[in-house]
Write an enzyme that holds these catalytic residues in place. Structure first.
Site, short mmCIF file in Angstrom:
data_model
loop_
_atom_site.label_atom_id
_atom_site.label_comp_id
_atom_site.label_asym_id
_atom_site.label_seq_id
_atom_site.Cartn_x
_atom_site.Cartn_y
_atom_site.Cartn_z
N ARG A 103 0.91 -1.35 -0.01
CA ARG A 103 0.08 0.12 0.16
C ARG A 103 0.93 1.17 -0.06
O ARG A 103 2.02 1.25 0.76
CB ARG A 103 -0.84 -0.04 1.06
CG ARG A 103 -2.30 -0.72 1.06
CD ARG A 103 -3.15 -0.38 -0.05
NE ARG A 103 -4.42 -1.07 -0.13
CZ ARG A 103 -4.71 -1.95 -0.87
NH1 ARG A 103 -3.34 -2.41 -1.56
NH2 ARG A 103 -5.87 -2.59 -0.98
N GLU A 151 -3.86 7.51 -5.67
CA GLU A 151 -3.98 6.73 -6.97
C GLU A 151 -5.36 7.20 -7.52
O GLU A 151 -6.36 7.11 -7.02
CB GLU A 151 -3.86 5.43 -6.62
CG GLU A 151 -2.65 4.78 -6.23
CD GLU A 151 -2.64 3.45 -5.74
OE1 GLU A 151 -3.86 2.65 -5.61
OE2 GLU A 151 -1.59 2.74 -5.51
N HIS A 185 -0.49 0.14 -9.65
CA HIS A 185 -1.28 -0.50 -8.85
C HIS A 185 -1.67 -1.71 -9.64
O HIS A 185 -2.89 -2.03 -9.63
CB HIS A 185 -2.54 0.05 -8.16
CG HIS A 185 -2.93 -0.54 -6.94
ND1 HIS A 185 -3.42 0.28 -5.92
CD2 HIS A 185 -3.02 -1.74 -6.50
CE1 HIS A 185 -3.77 -0.86 -4.98
NE2 HIS A 185 -3.64 -1.94 -5.16
#
Length: 341
Positions: free
Chosen positions: A240, A269, A297
């Site tokens: 994360r 993000e 991601h």
């Protein structure tokens, strides 16, 4: 005619919703909102019988308190830090995740990033593509042999364990820091346990982050922690974004403290356009440019895995709608309450 349940997918997923409807079509209408922020949910989730939440937005107390008949909030993925667990608990709504779907893919991605960086492959590819340097290895040296070098894992759960097994195959000396894992895990895996994070950082040629984002781990690896790592080491984060301070990563790459970094997850993000890490990654004149491997991601993703987390997420929703025992409740004090309809 029996009334159908309503299931709302807040973000990320759009039509066609084949995986979800394959599981839920007999009992529920499935609606994808494709929301970009929490405010986009207002007026669209209140009567949902279940909500599926991904990672483009926060699902906070304000959203949870508007739910009038929700039986479960399901995160079809591993991390659930964007969902207010306490607020859901107060409302008696179980929050569930899919903890296993991306184990192999994230571990593969983390080790692939680490090896690409440590072997100089990413650096040389970046430099030579734009015509910088001679067509040989000189500008990438020193490159150390991997065998016997320490691969330090922060958080040795499912994914950390899978990464450990992969790193061992490269002959790396694998060690981990995780105060929540039981004694004996190190012996079962044939790796080393290190009791203090600072000792793991100080002894690792490569550090790979695999812990969840919590109040305890937020900002856990920032400038002072990176400074403890050996000069010229490597840092990979596929966990994360909030765990690692990416501004500190860029500064460490520029100074040479880090020889490379693989970042799959960011604090925001998608990243804001003034993000320091984005600026360094895009600027060929920035000293961190060639040493930074950045992904959006995506470490979790493969085609088979996408169908898996969507299907398993929908199956957990189905159990909640039918009043069946749930598999992966993460706000433990909440139990499903059958409410025939």
């Amino acid at each position: 005619m029996k009334q159908r349940f309503k299931v709302v997918i807040t973000d990320l997923m759009t039509e066609p919703l084949d995986a979800e409807r394959r599981v839920l079509d007999d009992v529920a209408e499935v609606i994808a909102l494709d929301a970009k922020s929490e405010t986009d949910l207002i007026g669209k989730i209140e009567d949902a019988d279940a909500v599926m939440v991904y990672h483009y937005l926060t699902f906070s107390e304000s959203s949870i308190d508007r739910l009038t008949q929700c039986r479960a909030i399901v995160r079809p993925g591993v991390g659930y830090d964007a969902i207010d667990l306490a607020a859901a608990r107060r409302r008696g709504i179980p929050v569930c995740n899919v903890p296993d779907y991306g184990t192999e893919e994230v571990a593969d991605s983390a080790v692939a990033m680490a090896i690409s960086l440590a072997r100089g492959a990413h650096f040389l590819n970046s430099r030579l593509r734009r015509g910088v340097g001679q067509w040989n290895v000189d500008q990438a040296t020193p490159i150390a042999r991997l065998r016997g070098r320490r691969f330090g894992i922060v958080g040795c759960g499912r994914i950390g364990t899978a990464a450990a097994l992969r790193a061992k195959a490269f002959g790396l000396d694998v060690a981990f820091y995780d105060p929540y894992r039981p004694d004996g895990l190190d012996k079962a895996l044939g790796i080393r346990r290190i009791e203090r994070l600072e000792d793991l950082l100080a002894s690792s040629h490569i550090v790979s982050v695999h812990c969840p984002l919590t109040e305890e781990t937020r900002g856990m690896i920032a400038g002072p922690e990176i400074a403890r790592m050996p000069r010229g080491s490597y840092l990979v984060n596929t966990a994360r974004g909030g765990i690692v301070d990416t501004r500190a990563v860029v500064e460490a790459l520029a100074s040479g403290q880090l020889a490379g970094a693989g970042i799959d997850v960011l604090e925001h993000e998608p990243p804001q356009q003034d993000s320091p890490v984005l600026a360094a990654w895009r600027d060929p004149n920035h000293p961190a440019h060639d040493r930074l491997l950045l992904n959006p991601h995506t470490a979790y993703y493969c085609d088979e895995g996408s169908d898996e987390f969507r299907t398993k997420g929908a199956q957990e929703v189905l159990r909640a709608l039918l009043g069946q025992p749930l598999r992966n409740v993460v706000n433990e004090d909440v139990l499903p309450s059958p409410r025939p309809r």
